[in-house]
Design a protein around this motif. Structure first.
Motif, PDB file in Angstrom:
ATOM      1  N   UNK A  16       0.826  -1.209   0.000  1.00 36.95           N
ATOM      2  CA  UNK A  16       0.000   0.000   0.000  1.00 36.95           C
ATOM      3  C   UNK A  16       0.858   1.256   0.000  1.00 36.95           C
ATOM      4  N   UNK A  17       1.994   1.215   0.668  1.00 37.67           N
ATOM      5  CA  UNK A  17       2.884   2.371   0.646  1.00 37.67           C
ATOM      6  C   UNK A  17       3.379   2.647  -0.772  1.00 37.67           C
ATOM      7  N   UNK A  18       3.694   1.591  -1.512  1.00 38.63           N
ATOM      8  CA  UNK A  18       4.112   1.767  -2.904  1.00 38.63           C
ATOM      9  C   UNK A  18       2.978   2.343  -3.751  1.00 38.63           C
ATOM     10  N   UNK A  19       1.779   1.825  -3.532  1.00 35.57           N
ATOM     11  CA  UNK A  19       0.619   2.332  -4.272  1.00 35.57           C
ATOM     12  C   UNK A  19       0.344   3.792  -3.910  1.00 35.57           C
ATOM     13  N   UNK A  22       2.608   6.097  -5.799  1.00 33.54           N
ATOM     14  CA  UNK A  22       2.103   6.326  -7.161  1.00 33.54           C
ATOM     15  C   UNK A  22       0.921   7.294  -7.151  1.00 33.54           C
ATOM     16  N   UNK A  23       0.072   7.146  -6.156  1.00 30.01           N
ATOM     17  CA  UNK A  23      -1.120   7.988  -6.044  1.00 30.01           C
ATOM     18  C   UNK A  23      -0.723   9.455  -5.841  1.00 30.01           C
ATOM     19  N   UNK A  24       0.192   9.696  -4.917  1.00 28.25           N
ATOM     20  CA  UNK A  24       0.630  11.065  -4.610  1.00 28.25           C
ATOM     21  C   UNK A  24       1.339  11.686  -5.811  1.00 28.25           C
ATOM     22  N   UNK A  25       2.071  10.861  -6.577  1.00 24.49           N
ATOM     23  CA  UNK A  25       2.812  11.374  -7.728  1.00 24.49           C
ATOM     24  C   UNK A  25       1.948  11.557  -8.972  1.00 24.49           C
ATOM     25  N   UNK A  26       0.674  11.136  -8.895  1.00 23.08           N
ATOM     26  CA  UNK A  26      -0.219  11.264 -10.043  1.00 23.08           C
ATOM     27  C   UNK A  26      -0.835  12.673 -10.086  1.00 23.08           C
ATOM     28  N   UNK A  27      -0.612  13.423 -11.170  1.00 20.99           N
ATOM     29  CA  UNK A  27      -1.199  14.781 -11.274  1.00 20.99           C
ATOM     30  C   UNK A  27      -2.718  14.761 -11.255  1.00 20.99           C
ATOM     31  N   UNK A  28      -3.332  13.624 -11.655  1.00 18.63           N
ATOM     32  CA  UNK A  28      -4.798  13.560 -11.634  1.00 18.63           C
ATOM     33  C   UNK A  28      -5.310  13.580 -10.200  1.00 18.63           C
ATOM     34  N   UNK A  39       5.329  13.531   1.650  1.00 11.23           N
ATOM     35  CA  UNK A  39       5.290  12.077   1.754  1.00 11.23           C
ATOM     36  C   UNK A  39       6.696  11.492   1.746  1.00 11.23           C
ATOM     37  N   UNK A  40       7.597  12.067   0.942  1.00 14.05           N
ATOM     38  CA  UNK A  40       8.994  11.603   0.911  1.00 14.05           C
ATOM     39  C   UNK A  40       9.641  11.745   2.293  1.00 14.05           C
ATOM     40  N   UNK A  86      -6.976   9.598   2.640  1.00 15.65           N
ATOM     41  CA  UNK A  86      -8.395   9.229   2.633  1.00 15.65           C
ATOM     42  C   UNK A  86      -8.896   9.024   1.204  1.00 15.65           C
ATOM     43  N   UNK A  87      -8.465   9.884   0.290  1.00 18.56           N
ATOM     44  CA  UNK A  87      -8.840   9.706  -1.115  1.00 18.56           C
ATOM     45  C   UNK A  87      -8.233   8.426  -1.678  1.00 18.56           C
ATOM     46  N   UNK A  88      -7.017   8.113  -1.242  1.00 15.16           N
ATOM     47  CA  UNK A  88      -6.346   6.881  -1.676  1.00 15.16           C
ATOM     48  C   UNK A  88      -7.123   5.656  -1.220  1.00 15.16           C
TER      49      UNK A  88
END
Length: 498
Positions: A16-19, A22-28, A39-40, A86-88
């Motif tokens: 989940x941390x890996x996912x 990806x979620x945080x790095x997504x501009x969408x 997050x880093x 929460x959105x994740x």
């Protein structure tokens, strides 16, 4: 520091941390670059995210390297990262639920007036439900959800043709809510037995009256039929017939149920056996043992391949009650690795000690009980209960009374135990002390006095408020009565009842 954020971060497993990265790095999903840096920074403290090691000032310097420290600006970034988590979770939940995905897709197609595509997707959704074979309750839930969408979609088309969607919705609604009412009624009945809680169930009696007819169409719905028999088995007047009907129905539909539903249904059957045992029906020890063997053999009791430490302990306990010592030995050595590591050492030590007590290796059991972690209050309590029984059956009354006293101080001083639980164990210890003194002084009493004291203690045990090990205390007092009938001193066994 935002404790909600830290608690949320601790809940993330490595995948989940890996996912989430990806979620945080997504501009969408995230248009705030500082959240990536935030997050880093927090990733450096995984997996514990210890608040004592995390500095708001250091985070501020990481986020705003060329600016002076502004606490509120840093707190805003922390709050935004928590909102992203929460959105994740919402996105992950949607990704994991293909039926919810279909519901949202159907709703969009209907609202956009895409009738042909709606029809295609609706057929695909029905096929998915049949192929994936979700647990029956979920199937009923989505049948209701999709028939509701069908009915709304028909209304949007504003045609005057005959449509069956409303009839299908009404039927799906009946089935789904019947399942819910029966399921929650079973839970309410269960809690009434365990917690003495009371619940108002105004719709239940009319429904039960409806379902008494075995030919009624709703009795042909597997989950309704199962919960109907489960509810009957939970009632005070339930008898052998109720139990057998539940087991027969459960075995008939077992392969159609989800793992969660299977475990729940077998738990109802187990609870029936436990209530019979507590009412003095000793034959149900064997029935309960056979149920545990069945859920082990069918792998129903496992959750993601793991066996809970409480189930492990319960299985050993009932195995010892039916004297299946070789079976328990094999189970202990071959199944302990299925218990989660944090509980493994304590549950093995306790269960192994319980077996050693039963086969007469009491000194070995005492040494093993001493290895149980002092930080685990529940296994400490179980160990002290077993230790008392060891001394009691060995006629070491001084050690038994000392154990009761130490047990009492442990309960009173422990901050983890709520007041009601402390009173629960204190009542048990009071009765243990009285039982021990009765056993020790029995030879000095005349026969009438001995019987008078035994009956007085039995009345107290029977009428006591919620009481730990009530059944064991009553068994010991019954043994006193049997001994008196033979005009003999109460005999002592090699080992204890668990």
């Amino acid at each position: 520091m935002n404790t909600k954020l830290l608690e949320a971060l601790r809940s993330l497993n490595p995948l989940e941390q890996n996912h989430f990265t990806d979620f945080v790095n997504s501009p969408y999903h995230n248009k705030r670059q500082r959240s990536v840096h935030c997050w880093q920074y927090f990733q450096n403290f995984a997996p514990d995210y210890d608040s004592n090691q995390i500095s708001i000032q250091a985070l501020g310097k990481h986020l705003f390297p060329t600016q002076s420290f502004k606490r509120q600006a840093v707190l805003d970034e922390i709050s935004h990262l928590y909102r992203l988590i929460k959105s994740f979770w919402e996105a992950e939940g949607l990704q994991a639920d293909p039926f919810l995905q279909r519901s949202l897709r159907l709703q969009q197609l209907s609202e956009r007036g895409m009738n042909r595509l709606y029809s295609i997707e609706r057929k695909a959704a029905q096929k998915l439900l049949a192929e994936k074979a979700p647990d029956l309750e979920e199937a009923y839930k989505y049948k209701l959800a999709w028939s509701t969408l069908d009915n709304e979609h028909f209304g949007r088309q504003q045609t005057r043709t005959v449509d069956t969607s409303l009839a299908q919705k009404l039927e799906a609604m009946d089935v789904y809510f019947l399942v819910l009412i029966l399921r929650e009624s079973c839970e309410a009945s269960n809690r009434q037995h365990i917690l003495n809680a009371q619940y108002q169930l105004p719709l239940l009696n009319p429904l039960l009256q409806l379902l008494r007819d075995p030919s009624h169409p709703y009795r042909q719905v597997p989950l309704i039929n199962l919960y109907y028999h489960a509810y009957l088995s939970l009632q005070d007047e339930a008898d052998e017939t109720s139990y057998e009907a539940l087991l027969k129905t459960l075995r008939k539909y077992r392969d159609q149920l989800s793992e969660i539903e299977k475990r729940s249904m077998y738990k109802f059957a187990q609870n029936f056996c436990i209530r019979q045992i507590n009412s003095g029906q000793a034959g149900y020890h064997q029935r309960l043992f056979e149920l545990f063997q069945e859920v082990l053999q069918e792998k129903i009791i496992y959750e993601e391949g793991k066996l809970s430490h409480t189930n492990f302990k319960n299985i050993v306990t009932i195995g010892l009650r039916v004297k299946a010592f070789d079976w328990v030995e094999h189970f202990l050595e071959n199944q302990i690795r299925q218990v989660d590591l944090p509980f493994r050492e304590n549950v093995y030590a306790y269960c192994r000690a319980a077996l050693e007590v039963e086969i007469g290796q009491t000194q070995k059991a005492i040494r093993r009980l001493n290895s149980i972690s002092h930080t685990d209050v529940h296994y400490q309590i179980s160990a002290r209960q077993l230790l008392f029984k060891i001394y009691y059956f060995d006629q070491d009354y001084e050690a038994a009374l000392y154990t009761i006293s130490a047990f009492r101080h442990f309960v009173q001083r422990n901050q983890e135990l709520p007041k009601a639980r402390k009173e629960y164990y204190t009542r048990y210890l009071n009765h243990c002390k009285a039982l021990c003194l009765l056993q020790e002084r029995w030879p000095a009493y005349s026969k009438p006095e001995a019987q008078m004291r035994r009956k007085k203690l039995q009345t107290k045990v029977e009428s006591s408020a919620p009481l730990a090990n009530r059944n064991w205390l009553l068994e010991e007092l019954a043994r006193f009565e049997r001994s008196a009938a033979r005009n003999a001193q109460p005999y002592l066994r090699n080992g204890s009842s668990s």
